[in-house]
Motif scaffolding. Structure first.
Motif, short mmCIF file in Angstrom:
data_model
loop_
_atom_site.label_atom_id
_atom_site.label_comp_id
_atom_site.label_asym_id
_atom_site.label_seq_id
_atom_site.Cartn_x
_atom_site.Cartn_y
_atom_site.Cartn_z
N PRO A 310 -20.87 26.00 12.60
CA PRO A 310 -21.05 24.56 12.79
C PRO A 310 -21.92 23.91 11.72
CG PRO A 310 -21.23 25.69 14.89
CD PRO A 310 -21.16 26.75 13.84
N ASP A 311 -22.97 24.60 11.27
CA ASP A 311 -23.84 23.98 10.26
C ASP A 311 -23.13 23.78 8.93
OD1 ASP A 311 -23.82 26.66 9.53
OD2 ASP A 311 -25.98 26.96 9.80
N VAL A 354 -23.73 22.49 18.45
CA VAL A 354 -23.93 21.20 17.80
C VAL A 354 -23.56 21.37 16.33
CG1 VAL A 354 -25.56 19.34 17.31
CG2 VAL A 354 -25.80 20.70 19.40
N LEU A 355 -22.84 20.40 15.79
CA LEU A 355 -22.54 20.42 14.36
C LEU A 355 -23.78 19.89 13.64
CD1 LEU A 355 -18.85 19.09 14.31
CD2 LEU A 355 -19.67 21.44 14.47
N ALA A 356 -24.70 20.81 13.39
CA ALA A 356 -26.01 20.45 12.85
C ALA A 356 -26.62 21.68 12.20
CB ALA A 356 -26.91 19.95 13.97
N PHE A 359 -27.27 25.78 13.58
CA PHE A 359 -26.22 26.33 14.44
C PHE A 359 -25.26 27.14 13.56
CE2 PHE A 359 -27.98 23.22 17.20
CZ PHE A 359 -27.74 23.67 18.49
N GLY A 360 -25.63 28.40 13.38
CA GLY A 360 -24.86 29.26 12.48
C GLY A 360 -23.90 30.20 13.17
N GLN A 361 -23.92 30.24 14.51
CA GLN A 361 -22.99 31.11 15.24
C GLN A 361 -21.56 30.61 15.03
OE1 GLN A 361 -23.75 33.90 16.93
NE2 GLN A 361 -21.63 34.28 17.51
N PRO A 362 -20.66 31.42 14.49
CA PRO A 362 -19.32 30.94 14.17
C PRO A 362 -18.57 30.41 15.40
CG PRO A 362 -19.74 33.06 13.12
CD PRO A 362 -20.87 32.82 14.07
N LEU A 363 -17.75 29.41 15.17
CA LEU A 363 -16.91 28.86 16.23
C LEU A 363 -15.93 29.93 16.72
CD1 LEU A 363 -16.04 25.37 14.69
CD2 LEU A 363 -17.75 25.87 16.46
#
Length: 409
Positions: A310-311, A354-356, A359-363
């Motif tokens: 997300p980031d 959150v797209l911020a 937030f590095g956990q992959p979609l």
């Protein structure tokens, strides 16, 4: 809906949610989870009656209900027990879940709960009531619940799509009200009426402390760009200090942006969307900013796929806005800029991810996101677009159903 009554969650689905939570609990080294918040109770039991659900890491959950026991028995997918006094709750739990408490001393049973939403006074009462021997120590399990709820089932996606259909139909039905001189509040009231008669429950729940949403944010001209405490790129003038956001009694004028950021909630599940309208024509620079918002959302669509962080999507949007010379207006202005591009939605408007930054956990497939690139111009207005999307194996699928493009009246 597989023959179920409208709004009813299948028992198998509830049990699968519990199984996924229990797997996370085992990894976290907790013995049980005490569900306290009404939205989480609905998610893990199928009922939103007052009480606490006790979910052991190994074993069957029980929903201890204070009120209404009769309704909980009809609604819940897990076993129901009437809850006695809070003073006797530890003994009730120990008697009902002997495997959890066997051989344990004071504070040795580690119980997770949702400390992100649990009031301090309630936490203190629970900690006092559950202490003793055998007793419990409470730990924060917020991330466990929010992680489970991040991935939506087919049934949940169906509810979000139902909300999207209602929002689209309501917007189409309400647009004839949008004329020069109409009050923002009148347009919002018409939108709410059109959604309510189609099944909108009348509120959109949030998890954040002190954050409230009444249908969404509707604002015209400079009123839309008035900042507020609400964590979003557009605040709105609102109806005064008691409701300092969204629609006001200001009347709509020609050649100014009208931001229609609305949500709808069906069976507890929300859709979130934004469309920009104008009576006449937008000034050239605002029209260009709106076109840039559409380009940013198209770029985000190409990036939203399993495996993407997300980031990284947020960083791409920041770069796009900067390249267009609009970085100072992106997602707010000045000190009021918010630091995200989008957010998870489901039972609450502000879900994970959150797209911020951070937030590095992959979609992964099943995640539902609302993506809302907007540009704020103080004293003039806000332009932008917002759609909700489902992450699929092959990328993303748009769930919002209202036609895109600037609405010109």
């Amino acid at each position: 809906m597989n023959g179920l009554a409208f709004g009813t969650v299948a028992k198998d689905e509830i049990l699968e949610r519990i199984r996924r939570l229990q797997a996370r609990m085992a990894q976290a080294g907790v013995d049980a989870f005490l569900v306290t918040q009404h939205v989480d109770l609905y998610y893990f039991t199928g009922s939103m009656q007052a009480g606490y659900a006790f979910i052991p890491t190994v074993g069957d959950p029980v929903f201890y209900v204070r009120r209404s026991l009769e309704r909980a028995v009809k609604e819940s997918a897990v076993r129901i027990e009437p809850m006695g006094s809070l003073r006797g709750f530890r003994a009730q739990l120990a008697g009902g879940h002997p495997a959890v408490f066997a051989g344990k001393g004071a504070g040795q049973v580690v119980v997770a709960t949702e400390m992100d939403v649990l009031p301090a006074a309630t936490h203190a009462r629970l900690a006092d009531a559950l202490g003793g021997s055998p007793g419990c120590s409470l730990t924060d399990g917020s991330a466990l619940v929010r992680g489970v709820r991040t991935v939506k089932s087919a049934w949940e996606i169906g509810r979000i799509e139902a909300a999207a259909s209602v929002a689209a139909e309501a917007l189409e039905a309400a647009l004839p009200v949008l004329k020069e001189g109409v009050a923002e509040l009148e347009l919002m009231a018409r939108l709410e009426y059109e959604m309510r008669i189609r099944g909108y429950i009348g509120l959109m729940r949030t998890r954040s402390y002190n954050m409230e949403i009444v249908t969404g944010m509707l604002g015209s001209g400079e009123a839309a760009a008035v900042p507020s405490a609400f964590d979003g790129p557009a605040g709105g003038l609102g109806l005064g200090p008691a409701l300092p956001q969204s629609a006001s009694r200001r009347t709509v004028r020609r050649d100014e942006p009208i931001l229609i950021d609305i949500g709808c909630c069906i069976d507890g599940y929300v859709i979130d969307q934004t469309r920009t309208a104008v009576i006449g024509a937008l000034p050239q620079d605002l029209a260009a900013a709106y076109a840039e918002a559409e380009r940013i959302i198209r770029h985000a669509e190409r990036l939203m796929a399993p495996g993407t962080a997300p980031d990284a999507i947020y960083a791409a949007a920041l770069a796009d806005a900067d390249a267009a010379g609009l970085a100072d207006h992106f997602m707010g202005h000045g000190v009021n800029q918010v630091k995200f591009l989008g957010h998870g939605i489901g039972l609450e408007v502000d879900e994970w991810p959150v797209l911020a930054r951070g937030f590095g956990q992959p979609l992964e497939p099943g995640v539902v996101l609302a993506v809302e690139p907007k540009f704020t111009f103080p004293g003039r207005g806000v332009v932008g677009i917002e759609n909700s999307y489902l992450i699929t194996d092959g990328g993303c699928r748009q769930l919002s159903k209202s036609p895109e493009g600037l609405i010109v009246l």
